[in-house]
Structures are given as C-alpha cells and as structure tokens.
Design a protein around this motif. Sequence first.
Motif, PDB file in Angstrom:
ATOM      1  N   SER A  34      -8.101  -2.014  -1.077  1.00  0.00           N
ATOM      2  CA  SER A  34      -6.918  -1.951  -0.209  1.00  0.00           C
ATOM      3  C   SER A  34      -7.276  -2.235   1.243  1.00  0.00           C
ATOM      4  O   SER A  34      -6.560  -2.959   1.940  1.00  0.00           O
ATOM      5  N   ARG A  55       2.002   1.818  -3.534  1.00  0.00           N
ATOM      6  CA  ARG A  55       0.899   2.324  -4.369  1.00  0.00           C
ATOM      7  C   ARG A  55       0.646   3.804  -4.104  1.00  0.00           C
ATOM      8  O   ARG A  55       0.432   4.578  -5.025  1.00  0.00           O
ATOM      9  N   HIS A  93      -9.815   2.149  -2.793  1.00  0.00           N
ATOM     10  CA  HIS A  93      -9.610   2.226  -1.342  1.00  0.00           C
ATOM     11  C   HIS A  93     -10.268   1.050  -0.631  1.00  0.00           C
ATOM     12  O   HIS A  93      -9.702   0.494   0.309  1.00  0.00           O
ATOM     13  N   GLN A  95       0.820  -1.201   0.000  1.00  0.00           N
ATOM     14  CA  GLN A  95       0.000   0.000   0.000  1.00  0.00           C
ATOM     15  C   GLN A  95       0.858   1.257   0.000  1.00  0.00           C
ATOM     16  O   GLN A  95       0.507   2.252  -0.640  1.00  0.00           O
TER      17      GLN A  95
END
Length: 173
Positions: A128, A79, A125, A76
């Motif tokens: 994730s 990213r 989102h 994350q």
Amino acid sequence: MKNLAFAAAAAFMLAGIPGVAMAQGPDHNGMGPPQFTAEARAALVDAKMAAIKAGLKLSDAQQVLWEPVERELRKQSERRAEVMKEIEARFKEAREKIAEGGKDKRKRPDFLEALERRAEFAASHAESAKALLDAVKPLWATMTDEQKTLFPILMHFGDMPEAGKNPGKHAKK
C-alpha cells in the motif's frame, strides 16, 4: 499559513457531522471505534480529499497529477474499512460465544502462525505504501516548498505544527 491550517481543521470537524449516521446496532456495546455507515464513511473521505486539495491550492497541471493520488487514497480507505469489518465480525462472534455461556474456543496461533500473520500484514502495508508513493511522486515533483510542507500535515491531521516548532520540517529541499 495559520488560516490554511485552521481551514483544514474546520473542514475535518465539519466532515464529522455526517458521522452521526453511525451503524450502532443492538450488539454494539460502545467498545472500540464506532462503525460508520458506508455513506458516512464516503462523506468523511470526500471531506478529507476536499480539505487536502483546498489546502494545497493545486494548479491546473497539478490537478491532473492529483487524480491518481486521490484514487489510491480512496482505495486504501476502502481496504481499511473492509479490514475493520472483518475484525469486528471476529470480535462479535467471540462475544456471542461468551454470552451463550461458552468460551471462545478459537485456538491461539502458535509462534510461527503469529509470525506469518505479522509478515503478511507488513507485506500488505508495504504494498500500500509503495502504491501511494508511486502515485505521489509525480505530484511531489511539481510542488512548491509551501505545498511540500503542507501536504504531510494535511495527509496526517495529527501532525499539525505546534507553536514554536518548525512547520517546514517535512519539506524536502
């Protein structure tokens, strides 16, 4: 508990030292967040992972369950760095066009385009968050109440409990 919170805070502050190696090229005007080099960003992520692990005092069995959590957090982080580079590139392009005396001629998205972007962003989102949830669940099931109280605090440095407030508000019993 106070010593542990202090140790985590110190680790985060010390982690900022490599941040001096920020990539601020000739076009960086000091506006917006500084752009860290890949090495500085990696050092900060390493420091955060170390601070979380040190704060939680994971058992040997929990160490194995921590590995997928750490992998997901690192993924994350990468990213987020990619998204920030994309955003910075778009702003740089717009600034260059304006500096050349022109206007930024990009068309503003209409309502449906903006709504579509917003939905894509929300879906990303959610994906994730679900991946992190799936990684954390097995570890969470083995945590003590104290670890469950500390974990959200260590994950979100800004959530440090304040004097007089309930430090265990995050713990699920």
